[in-house]
Write an enzyme that holds these catalytic residues in place. Structure first.
Site, mmCIF file in Angstrom:
data_model
loop_
_atom_site.group_PDB
_atom_site.id
_atom_site.type_symbol
_atom_site.label_atom_id
_atom_site.label_comp_id
_atom_site.label_asym_id
_atom_site.label_seq_id
_atom_site.Cartn_x
_atom_site.Cartn_y
_atom_site.Cartn_z
ATOM 1 N N ASP A 14 0.837 -1.201 0.000
ATOM 2 C CA ASP A 14 0.000 0.000 0.000
ATOM 3 C C ASP A 14 0.874 1.254 0.000
ATOM 4 O O ASP A 14 2.045 1.217 0.375
ATOM 5 C CB ASP A 14 -0.872 0.057 1.275
ATOM 6 N N HIS A 158 4.071 -2.159 2.814
ATOM 7 C CA HIS A 158 3.971 -0.808 2.267
ATOM 8 C C HIS A 158 5.239 -0.465 1.484
ATOM 9 O O HIS A 158 6.340 -0.641 2.010
ATOM 10 C CB HIS A 158 3.766 0.213 3.392
HETATM 11 ZN ZN LIG Z 1 -2.546 3.528 3.170
#
Ligand SMILES: [Zn+2]
Length: 203
Positions: A14, A158
């Protein structure tokens, strides 16, 4: 013998694309011959079109994260709709038409299912949070997620620094990838995209 789908684990990222960290994540994935799904921050995708192309050329998948990193439960349906429309327009402008949506913080609001349905998006969460966003070391993250590695699992990482990040670098995520992929394969699993992992796993 189990089929490839029976062995699939989805690797997901993400908050990218990030000009420093996304290329390093892509290089680490390539060196492991692994694919993944990137839930992109569309404003950044618009700014870094070459990174979007690089993700796709690497055989990976792009999903929608957001335009602004809004908590759906704290905003009106109109605000979330406008944000989603802007994100999809931006992604469409770079040739990306996502079918998966991971909403910011994974927090749905009352309007999220309808907004998703009317735009042909499927909302998807995760099973295993590496906690890379809070700055955990790669060795700690590996210990944390390894017991949960099983076919059909979705691992959250991430490749960028979202508003909730408690770190300023993503190097530990890059460092995690090779041992994580090794641990998966030792368990008979294969790292792949959300679409590949869920195509034959009932949801
Ligand atoms: Zn996010």
């Amino acid at each position: 013998m189990p089929s490839p789908c029976d062995r699939a684990v989805a690797l997901t990222f993400d908050d990218g694309p990030h000009p420093v960290w996304t290329p390093r994540v892509l290089a680490a994935l390539q060196s492991c011959d692994a694919s993944a799904t990137f839930f992109v921050h569309a404003a950044q995708a618009e700014r870094h079109v070459r990174l979007v192309e690089k993700i796709l050329h690497g055989g990976h998948e792009i999903g929608l994260h957001c335009w602004r990193h809004l908590r759906h439960g704290r905003h009106s349906a109109a605000v979330i709709e406008a944000d989603t429309n802007r994100a999809l327009e931006a992604l469409g402008g770079v040739g990306v038409h996502p079918c998966w949506w991971r909403v910011p913080w994974g927090q749905l609001g009352p309007s999220t299912p309808r907004i998703a349905r009317t735009r042909g998006l499927r909302v998807i969460g995760w099973d295993l949070d590496t906690h890379d966003w809070r700055g955990d070391r790669a060795v700690t993250m590996l210990e944390h997620v390894t017991p949960g590695l099983r076919p059909g699992a979705i691992v959250l990482m991430h490749d960028g620094l979202g508003p909730g990040a408690r770190r300023t670098l993503c190097g530990e995520t890059v460092r995690l990838l090779a041992p994580l992929v090794r641990a998966l394969r030792e368990r008979g699993c294969e790292p792949t995209t959300v679409s590949a992992a869920l195509r034959c796993c009932p949801t």
